[in-house]
Design a protein around this motif. Sequence first.
Motif, short mmCIF file in Angstrom:
data_model
loop_
_atom_site.label_atom_id
_atom_site.label_comp_id
_atom_site.label_asym_id
_atom_site.label_seq_id
_atom_site.Cartn_x
_atom_site.Cartn_y
_atom_site.Cartn_z
N ALA A 261 0.83 -1.22 0.00
CA ALA A 261 0.00 0.00 0.00
C ALA A 261 0.85 1.26 0.00
CB ALA A 261 -0.93 0.00 1.21
N VAL A 262 2.09 1.16 0.47
CA VAL A 262 3.01 2.30 0.45
C VAL A 262 3.83 2.30 -0.84
CG1 VAL A 262 5.01 3.35 1.58
CG2 VAL A 262 3.16 2.37 2.96
N LEU A 263 4.22 1.11 -1.29
CA LEU A 263 5.05 1.01 -2.48
C LEU A 263 4.32 1.46 -3.74
CD1 LEU A 263 6.76 -2.43 -1.77
CD2 LEU A 263 7.85 -0.19 -1.78
N LEU A 264 3.03 1.17 -3.84
CA LEU A 264 2.29 1.55 -5.04
C LEU A 264 2.25 3.07 -5.26
CD1 LEU A 264 -0.68 -0.97 -5.32
CD2 LEU A 264 1.25 -0.68 -6.87
N PRO A 265 1.91 3.88 -4.23
CA PRO A 265 1.95 5.34 -4.44
C PRO A 265 3.34 5.84 -4.83
CG PRO A 265 0.72 4.82 -2.45
CD PRO A 265 1.36 3.54 -2.91
N ILE A 266 4.38 5.22 -4.25
CA ILE A 266 5.74 5.60 -4.64
C ILE A 266 5.98 5.30 -6.12
CG2 ILE A 266 8.19 5.09 -4.30
CD1 ILE A 266 7.57 4.52 -1.37
N GLY A 267 5.54 4.11 -6.54
CA GLY A 267 5.68 3.74 -7.95
C GLY A 267 4.91 4.67 -8.86
N ILE A 268 3.70 5.06 -8.45
CA ILE A 268 2.88 5.97 -9.25
C ILE A 268 3.58 7.32 -9.39
CG2 ILE A 268 0.73 7.30 -9.27
CD1 ILE A 268 -0.64 4.84 -8.05
N ALA A 269 4.14 7.83 -8.28
CA ALA A 269 4.81 9.12 -8.32
C ALA A 269 6.03 9.08 -9.23
CB ALA A 269 5.23 9.53 -6.90
N ILE A 270 6.83 8.02 -9.11
CA ILE A 270 8.01 7.90 -9.97
C ILE A 270 7.60 7.80 -11.43
CG2 ILE A 270 9.92 6.36 -10.60
CD1 ILE A 270 10.12 5.61 -7.64
N SER A 271 6.58 7.00 -11.71
CA SER A 271 6.12 6.82 -13.08
C SER A 271 5.56 8.12 -13.65
CB SER A 271 5.06 5.72 -13.14
OG SER A 271 5.60 4.48 -12.76
N ALA A 272 4.83 8.87 -12.82
CA ALA A 272 4.24 10.13 -13.28
C ALA A 272 5.31 11.10 -13.75
CB ALA A 272 3.40 10.75 -12.17
N VAL A 273 6.34 11.29 -12.93
CA VAL A 273 7.42 12.21 -13.29
C VAL A 273 8.20 11.67 -14.48
CG1 VAL A 273 9.56 13.30 -12.50
CG2 VAL A 273 7.62 13.07 -10.93
N GLY A 274 8.49 10.38 -14.45
CA GLY A 274 9.28 9.78 -15.53
C GLY A 274 8.58 9.85 -16.87
N PHE A 275 7.32 9.43 -16.90
CA PHE A 275 6.59 9.46 -18.17
C PHE A 275 6.39 10.89 -18.65
CE2 PHE A 275 5.22 5.05 -17.24
CZ PHE A 275 5.48 4.49 -18.48
N ALA A 276 6.07 11.79 -17.74
CA ALA A 276 5.85 13.19 -18.14
C ALA A 276 7.11 13.76 -18.78
CB ALA A 276 5.44 14.03 -16.93
N TYR A 277 8.26 13.52 -18.17
CA TYR A 277 9.49 14.09 -18.70
C TYR A 277 9.93 13.39 -19.99
CZ TYR A 277 14.35 15.41 -19.28
OH TYR A 277 15.54 15.85 -19.81
N PHE A 278 10.05 12.09 -19.95
CA PHE A 278 10.62 11.39 -21.10
C PHE A 278 9.71 11.41 -22.32
CE2 PHE A 278 13.26 9.60 -17.69
CZ PHE A 278 14.51 9.79 -18.26
N TYR A 279 8.40 11.44 -22.12
CA TYR A 279 7.52 11.53 -23.29
C TYR A 279 7.42 12.97 -23.81
CZ TYR A 279 6.11 6.73 -23.81
OH TYR A 279 6.14 5.39 -24.09
N THR A 280 7.71 13.94 -22.95
CA THR A 280 7.83 15.32 -23.44
C THR A 280 9.10 15.45 -24.26
OG1 THR A 280 6.65 16.17 -21.49
CG2 THR A 280 7.92 17.75 -22.78
N VAL A 281 10.18 14.83 -23.80
CA VAL A 281 11.43 14.80 -24.57
C VAL A 281 11.21 14.10 -25.91
CG1 VAL A 281 13.77 13.82 -24.65
CG2 VAL A 281 12.93 14.89 -22.55
N TYR A 282 10.49 13.00 -25.87
CA TYR A 282 10.17 12.24 -27.08
C TYR A 282 9.42 13.12 -28.08
CZ TYR A 282 7.63 8.60 -29.75
OH TYR A 282 7.06 7.82 -30.73
#
Length: 267
Positions: free
Chosen positions: A230-251
Amino acid sequence: MVTVSAFKDGFTALRANPILLVAGLLIGAGSQLQYVDHLIESPLLSAGVSLTWLIVFPFVLGGFLGIAQDAIDGTDASLTRFFAAARTHYHRLLLATVVFVLLVFGTAIGLGFIGFILGVGSMALAAVNEMAAFAAGVVSLLIWLVSILVVIMFVQFYDTAIVIEDESVADSFWRSVGLVRSNLKSVAGFSLVWLLLMNAFFLPEYLLWVTMAEPGPADVLPIDLGIPIAVLLPIGIAISAVGFAYFYTVYTAYYLRLIAVSPAVPE
């Protein structure tokens, strides 16, 4: 140089338009659905959730690419624009995504069949020279992997071609192939750097997967993290949100720079 500029464009756009993080949050949350079976006991429900995300993803991706383009161009990136772009391009993106998956899997299966035939030959070679047979097997595997990556590299821009240039499904793939052929060295360099950096960024998410996977983390990692799912999932969501936002903007930024030096083929 284009690659470096695209990464700079991505950072500038993300910093000036936090709305990209909101859109990235949708993708980040969806990406974590692969772990839903750790929270629910129904395999059927888990499969249904994952299938739903595969259907919804082209909608979210189309919206994100739309506002990423606006953010890079310096125009107003908003949720209104997000949903407008998502609705406009959804059906083409959904169909193109299916074609992309079939193309990649078809290539993998076709080359895998050839590899199987070569593997039979390697078994015969093993009777003569085991080291030569092992080397032949490794080379066959590498050729199989590289061939799949090459196919992905050539057709990877189908989604941006649909959203940014309003191409049809078929034309989006031909546009991607044409751009890559005309800028092979640049695209190969960008794809390699983009892939390596994105995977490095998502390393914590990989550790999350290891922590949640069976067997338990103590069997894979030197210590048991002892962090509840229950703690790991929100962490994963936060990491994915920043990662996808940045790298797909770069793309998106890279694609915009690419088409600036490679005009569309006249009809």
